[in-house]
Design an enzyme around this catalytic site. Structure first.
Site, PDB file in Angstrom:
ATOM      1  N   CYS A   1      21.540 -88.906 -42.358  1.00 54.00           N
ATOM      2  CA  CYS A   1      22.650 -89.806 -42.018  1.00 54.00           C
ATOM      3  C   CYS A   1      22.897 -90.865 -43.083  1.00 54.00           C
ATOM      4  O   CYS A   1      24.039 -91.218 -43.377  1.00 54.00           O
ATOM      5  CB  CYS A   1      22.401 -90.460 -40.665  1.00 54.00           C
ATOM      6  SG  CYS A   1      20.882 -91.445 -40.582  1.00 54.00           S
TER       7      CYS A   1
ATOM      8  N   ASN B   1      31.074 -91.633 -37.981  1.00 58.52           N
ATOM      9  CA  ASN B   1      29.771 -91.015 -37.847  1.00 58.52           C
ATOM     10  C   ASN B   1      29.706 -89.748 -38.706  1.00 58.52           C
ATOM     11  O   ASN B   1      30.681 -89.382 -39.366  1.00 58.52           O
ATOM     12  CB  ASN B   1      29.493 -90.687 -36.371  1.00 58.52           C
ATOM     13  CG  ASN B   1      28.025 -90.527 -36.069  1.00 58.52           C
ATOM     14  OD1 ASN B   1      27.167 -90.670 -36.940  1.00 58.52           O
ATOM     15  ND2 ASN B   1      27.704 -90.218 -34.827  1.00 58.52           N
TER      16      ASN B   1
ATOM     17  N   HIS C   1      19.587 -94.873 -37.168  1.00 57.72           N
ATOM     18  CA  HIS C   1      20.746 -94.118 -37.645  1.00 57.72           C
ATOM     19  C   HIS C   1      21.614 -95.003 -38.532  1.00 57.72           C
ATOM     20  O   HIS C   1      21.737 -96.206 -38.294  1.00 57.72           O
ATOM     21  CB  HIS C   1      21.567 -93.634 -36.447  1.00 57.72           C
ATOM     22  CG  HIS C   1      22.610 -92.622 -36.760  1.00 57.72           C
ATOM     23  ND1 HIS C   1      22.378 -91.500 -37.509  1.00 57.72           N
ATOM     24  CD2 HIS C   1      23.933 -92.565 -36.400  1.00 57.72           C
ATOM     25  CE1 HIS C   1      23.485 -90.773 -37.596  1.00 57.72           C
ATOM     26  NE2 HIS C   1      24.448 -91.412 -36.934  1.00 57.72           N
TER      27      HIS C   1
ATOM     28  N   GLN D   1      26.117 -83.810 -40.617  1.00 54.95           N
ATOM     29  CA  GLN D   1      24.781 -83.677 -41.183  1.00 54.95           C
ATOM     30  C   GLN D   1      23.984 -82.536 -40.562  1.00 54.95           C
ATOM     31  O   GLN D   1      22.881 -82.217 -41.020  1.00 54.95           O
ATOM     32  CB  GLN D   1      24.006 -84.981 -41.022  1.00 54.95           C
ATOM     33  CG  GLN D   1      23.683 -85.344 -39.586  1.00 54.95           C
ATOM     34  CD  GLN D   1      23.140 -86.752 -39.437  1.00 54.95           C
ATOM     35  OE1 GLN D   1      23.882 -87.721 -39.490  1.00 54.95           O
ATOM     36  NE2 GLN D   1      21.823 -86.861 -39.257  1.00 54.95           N
TER      37      GLN D   1
END
Length: 500
Positions: free
Chosen positions: A112, A442, A421, A106
């Site tokens: 996110c 992630n 997040h 990102q």
């Protein structure tokens, strides 16, 4: 979500569900430090003589002198890491979903939630077309989200024109009207209205990867517009609706211009685009579609999900958020009025359940081959470089002589923690049917963690995971019925209203 088929009164008493007790090694460091306090010193101001005694006592301990030397020259997180944890938190899992490539990034943006959602969406599409890798365009959703948030904000400003400008509500609305963050229900709003496109159709621009400057510019323009709209809405007894809408349209046109010039002009939901690719069999394919059709054909609808081999009879819009908020009663529906991105779209709602319900549901989804979008407080007890999330990772008591004892509920109450997040749960390690650690995909690039993946200790999940988005067939009827309740309305500044 959150209709009022079942009307129930909101509980106003503060009832906390029972939390799992956690044990930590006890040291006498706090008592040692406080033993130097002068019982006669009861003044509200700091006393320099007393501070001198504190310092003398602190540095009389060789351990503290060693800590002074180490902690003034190195990062505390490097000095206080627990080596045992580093050995225990391995990237080995009994159950794992193959997520596909590439590992997403990102960059310097707060997207996110869009990365987490599209990483979940792409798993089935990769299987369907036998792709070596695939990535949806996050920037496509980012563009439409910014424009929709601007419209949503202006409508909120008109609706709150009678509220004081310096009041908490209006000031909160003005704080970050088009921030990068979002929630699952906002993802659903976007894909149902605008669809999806491959990243090759609408790739990231510089400003998508580093959004700070355009966020400032759009926010400044919206704050200017907010003052003018409030004036229009309060100058007469009957606000000039046509004039308000004309001005709002003019502002939105300017915002649209900023977005086009900084992100590029995306395809419209029904525009035709061509996507070409070579599959794992080295065969060339070319598909013509539109964003909305591409979404429904490959992600959003019932037939497409079954075609992808994902054992789910429900589409994307049927999925909902389970949350663990120990401040509120479990088995209750929560919502945050005025939190959203599309006017007349789906509001943000959560089904509040114990952590065990979240865990068992996520495990069942992972076992069926479905990754799970989740929200957490990623900055707590984490090492992003090593890719470890573990409550035992750092020994702050050893280094600083202080212990931290807030419960999950207390951290929410005091602003110590919130959802910061969004990521994807893609695996779990089960020992005798109980989870010990979790695999996390992630969106910080392949150089973080284990080629972009993190390992999360089960104890960390208990303390700092707040949300998991689930398909309805993986929860019991009792949980599904919560969706029919009249929701408890949290304030927009509540920590559960934070945007990942």
């Amino acid at each position: 979500m959150g209709n009022s088929h079942s009307k129930r009164a909101r509980f106003t008493t503060k009832t906390y569900p029972v939390e799992r007790k956690r044990t930590t090694a006890s040291r006498s460091s706090d008592l040692t430090l406080t033993s130097t306090i002068d019982a006669n010193d009861t003044t509200p101001t700091l006393n320099v003589a007393t501070i001198a005694k504190w310092e003398e006592k602190l540095l009389s301990d060789p351990k503290n002198r060693l800590a002074l030397s180490a902690l003034t020259t190195h990062a505390a997180t490097a000095i206080l890491q627990n080596p045992t944890v580093l050995l225990q938190d391995t990237h080995l899992f009994s159950d794992k979903v193959e997520m596909g490539t590439p590992v997403t990034n990102q960059r310097s943006s707060g997207r996110c939630w869009l990365f987490a959602a599209t990483n979940v969406f792409r798993v089935g599409l990769i299987k369907k077309y036998k792709l070596p890798g695939f990535e949806f365009s996050q920037s496509y959703l980012f563009f439409w989200d910014k424009l929709e948030k601007a419209n949503f904000f202006l409508e909120q400003i008109v609706d709150t024109a009678s509220e004081p400008l310096n009041g908490r509500l209006v000031q909160y609305l003005l704080n970050a009207p088009v921030g990068d963050g979002g929630q699952w229900d906002m993802v659903v709003n976007l894909v149902e209205k605008y669809g999806l496109v491959p990243q090759t159709v609408f790739p990231d621009s510089f400003n998508a990867k580093a959004s700070g400057r355009i966020n400032w510019l759009i926010t400044a323009k919206l704050r200017e517009a907010a003052l003018h709209l409030r004036d229009l809405a309060t100058t007469t007894e009957k606000p000039p609706t046509d004039e308000i809408q004309k001005y709002k349209t003019k502002v939105l046109q300017a915002i649209h211009g900023i977005l086009v010039l900084s992100l590029g002009a995306p395809p419209k939901p029904t525009d035709t685009f061509t996507w070409s690719f070579i599959n794992k069999d080295q065969k060339y394919h070319s598909i013509s579609s539109s964003p909305i059709a591409f979404y429904h054909d490959n992600v959003g609808s019932l037939p497409s999900l079954l075609t992808l081999g994902l054992s789910s009879p429900h589409g994307v819009k049927d999925r909902f958020s389970l949350v663990n908020d120990p401040r509120n009663l479990y088995m209750r529906l929560l919502t945050i009025p005025r939190l959203g991105n599309i006017v007349a779209g789906r509001g943000v709602t959560y089904v509040n359940v114990p952590m065990e319900t979240i865990k068992s549901t996520v495990i069942n989804m992972l076992k069926s081959g479905q990754p799970v979008f989740f929200g957490c407080d990623v900055g707590k007890y984490s090492d992003p470089t090593r890719g470890i999330l573990d409550t035992a990772l750092f020994d702050y008591e050893l280094g600083f002589n202080v212990s931290l004892s807030l419960t999950k509920a207390q951290r929410l109450e005091t602003g110590e923690s919130s959802m910061t997040h969004a990521m994807v749960l893609s695996g779990v390690n089960l020992v005798d049917g109980k989870p010990t650690r979790w695999r996390v995909e992630n969106s910080w690039g392949a150089d973080k963690g284990e080629k972009g993946y993190l390992v999360m200790a089960d104890e960390w999940m208990d303390e700092f995971v707040y949300q998991a988005v689930v398909a309805p067939e993986f929860v019991g009827e009792e949980v599904r019925k919560v969706l029919l309740q009249d929701p408890i309305r949290l304030e927009i500044w509540d920590p559960m209203g934070s945007l990942a």
